[in-house]
Write a protein that holds these residues in place. Structure first.
Motif, short mmCIF file in Angstrom:
data_model
loop_
_atom_site.label_atom_id
_atom_site.label_comp_id
_atom_site.label_asym_id
_atom_site.label_seq_id
_atom_site.Cartn_x
_atom_site.Cartn_y
_atom_site.Cartn_z
N LEU A 36 0.75 -1.31 -0.06
CA LEU A 36 -0.12 0.14 0.15
C LEU A 36 0.87 1.27 -0.01
N ILE A 37 1.95 1.35 0.89
CA ILE A 37 2.99 2.35 0.86
C ILE A 37 3.45 2.81 -0.53
N PHE A 38 3.84 1.53 -1.23
CA PHE A 38 4.32 1.62 -2.52
C PHE A 38 3.38 2.39 -3.66
N PHE A 39 2.19 1.91 -3.85
CA PHE A 39 1.24 2.42 -4.39
C PHE A 39 0.77 3.83 -3.90
N ARG A 40 0.64 4.08 -2.85
CA ARG A 40 0.38 5.61 -2.37
C ARG A 40 1.55 6.32 -2.72
N SER A 41 2.60 6.03 -2.73
CA SER A 41 3.86 7.16 -2.80
C SER A 41 4.28 7.01 -4.62
N ALA A 42 4.42 5.94 -5.09
CA ALA A 42 4.69 5.93 -6.52
C ALA A 42 3.75 6.41 -7.60
N PHE A 43 2.29 6.25 -7.40
CA PHE A 43 1.50 6.85 -8.12
C PHE A 43 1.18 8.26 -7.88
N ALA A 44 1.62 8.67 -6.68
CA ALA A 44 1.54 10.04 -6.37
C ALA A 44 2.60 11.06 -7.20
N LEU A 45 3.48 10.27 -7.52
CA LEU A 45 4.65 11.11 -8.30
C LEU A 45 3.88 11.49 -9.49
N VAL A 46 3.12 10.87 -9.94
CA VAL A 46 2.48 11.05 -11.40
C VAL A 46 2.14 12.53 -11.45
N PRO A 47 0.82 12.91 -10.69
CA PRO A 47 0.58 14.43 -10.66
C PRO A 47 1.51 15.15 -10.03
N LEU A 48 2.30 14.98 -9.14
CA LEU A 48 3.19 15.61 -8.54
C LEU A 48 4.21 16.07 -9.72
N THR A 79 7.28 5.69 8.50
CA THR A 79 6.79 5.08 9.75
C THR A 79 5.51 5.50 10.12
N GLY A 80 5.00 6.68 9.86
CA GLY A 80 3.66 7.10 9.98
C GLY A 80 2.75 6.56 9.16
N MET A 81 3.24 6.36 7.77
CA MET A 81 2.46 5.57 6.94
C MET A 81 2.23 4.16 7.61
N VAL A 82 3.29 3.51 7.73
CA VAL A 82 2.75 1.88 8.22
C VAL A 82 2.02 2.09 9.57
N LEU A 83 1.92 2.96 10.79
CA LEU A 83 1.25 2.98 11.55
C LEU A 83 -0.12 3.51 11.38
N GLY A 84 -0.27 4.53 10.58
CA GLY A 84 -1.55 4.99 9.97
C GLY A 84 -2.50 4.05 9.21
N PHE A 85 -1.86 3.23 8.41
CA PHE A 85 -2.56 2.20 7.48
C PHE A 85 -2.84 1.22 8.24
N SER A 86 -1.96 0.98 9.42
CA SER A 86 -2.40 -0.10 10.09
C SER A 86 -3.73 0.16 11.16
N ALA A 87 -3.55 1.52 11.55
CA ALA A 87 -4.82 1.99 12.25
C ALA A 87 -6.00 1.71 11.62
N LEU A 88 -5.84 2.02 10.35
CA LEU A 88 -7.20 2.25 9.53
C LEU A 88 -7.85 0.83 9.20
N ALA A 89 -6.80 -0.14 9.45
CA ALA A 89 -7.21 -1.73 9.33
C ALA A 89 -8.08 -2.01 10.56
N ILE A 159 -2.34 6.85 17.61
CA ILE A 159 -1.47 7.83 18.34
C ILE A 159 -0.11 7.85 17.86
N GLY A 160 0.63 6.68 17.42
CA GLY A 160 1.92 6.69 16.99
C GLY A 160 1.99 7.33 15.50
N ALA A 161 1.07 7.14 14.56
CA ALA A 161 0.86 7.86 13.52
C ALA A 161 1.05 9.36 13.64
N ALA A 162 0.06 9.75 14.76
CA ALA A 162 -0.06 11.34 15.10
C ALA A 162 1.48 11.83 15.31
N CYS A 163 1.87 10.93 16.29
CA CYS A 163 3.41 11.45 16.73
C CYS A 163 4.50 11.50 15.71
N CYS A 164 4.46 10.41 14.57
CA CYS A 164 5.06 10.69 13.27
C CYS A 164 4.88 11.74 12.60
#
Length: 305
Positions: A36-48, A79-89, A159-164
């Protein structure tokens, strides 16, 4: 300055990021976090990259005076992405978003500790009230029932994601002393793409055509949200635009209800109101202090030498 346009762009960026979060929540049931992190970041590069090309900022986005600083910001963000994506799960969408509102309050604490910024009683009081709001939001997840459901684990991830997020904000403040906005966004997105790609060795799942489109959409929404966010500050003062970040609660509530059939608990709503009020007060105080410092500088510059 065009305040109405700036506010509109900020609200649209909040919608884009909330749609992205909802898509991540859907995908997290099937796909590993690294993918998920890969797709979130790699395809964000297209519009950026398209945005940087149109604004003639591609060269400036690559040029840097602080590569180590970009790497540190990227590691904190990943690290924040890992924690945030896990929280969403684990958590309802609205609850995960609401707990994330603790990030601006944590920024105040880190700014005092790491940047040695002066934080007076008003802001400390707002931070204290905000953290009470966070505890209220967490209260339903601290019992044995929440633990059995894994929701308390999700709350800890949030909470960990918010700290990151707060740590990344502090690092971005440091980077802005020498780096352009395009460079900060580009290096973060590029490095987190590589971090996500490195997890392929641990096992990725081949997406179906429909899921593949959704995964690409996650990245596109993230990139568009970042562009809209950056542009919003071009047309209006940060103190006017920043409070509209809290419109994500509106979008998250609607998406949580219609997509996931989840309505926020009373404790989450009550805590979110406290945290939101505290965050807006902190923004207001920072604006007042900024205006005061500017006035003092103008006054001192007009004094005879």
């Amino acid at each position: 300055m065009k305040p109405a346009l700036g506010v509109s762009l900020k609200i649209l960026s909040a919608l884009a990021f909330t749609l992205m979060a909802a898509s991540i929540k859907l995908a997290s049931a099937t796909y590993p976090t690294g993918q998920l992190i890969f797709f979130r970041s790699a395809f964000a590069l297209v519009p950026l990259i398209a945005w940087l090309a149109v604004s003639d900022a591609v060269v400036n986005a690559v040029r840097t005076h602080n590569l180590k600083g970009h790497l540190l910001r990227s590691i904190i963000g990943a690290t924040g992405m890992v924690l945030g994506f896990s929280a969403l799960a684990y958590l309802p969408l609205t609850e995960a978003v609401a707990i994330g509102y603790a990030a601006p309050l944590i920024v105040v604490v880190l700014a005092a500790l790491l940047l040695k910024e002066t934080v007076r009683a008003y802001r400390w009081s707002a931070v204290g009230v905000g953290f009470v709001g966070v505890l209220i939001m967490l209260s339903p997840r601290l019992g044995s029932e929440g633990l059995a459901e894994g929701a308390s684990v999700g709350a800890l991830f949030a909470i960990g994601a918010a700290c990151c997020t707060a740590g990344a904000t502090i690092q971005v403040r440091r980077l802005t002393a020498t780096e352009r906005t395009g460079a900060i966004v580009f290096y973060f997105t590029a490095v987190t793409t590589l971090i996500g790609l490195s997890t392929a060795a641990f096992g990725w799942i081949m997406p179906t055509p429909l899921d593949f489109a959704m995964l690409i959409g996650i990245g596109i929404l993230g990139g568009i949200g970042q562009i809209l966010l950056t542009e919003s500050y071009r047309y209006a003062d940060a103190s006017l635009v920043a409070p509209f970040e809290y419109t994500t609660m509106i979008w998250a509530t609607l998406l949580g209800w219609f997509v996931f059939g989840q309505w926020p608990e009373a404790a989450v709503i009550a805590g979110a109101v406290l945290v939101t009020a505290s965050g807006i007060f902190v923004i207001y105080r920072e604006r007042r202090l900024g205006l005061q410092r500017r006035k003092e500088l103008e006054t001192s510059s007009q004094r005879p030498g």
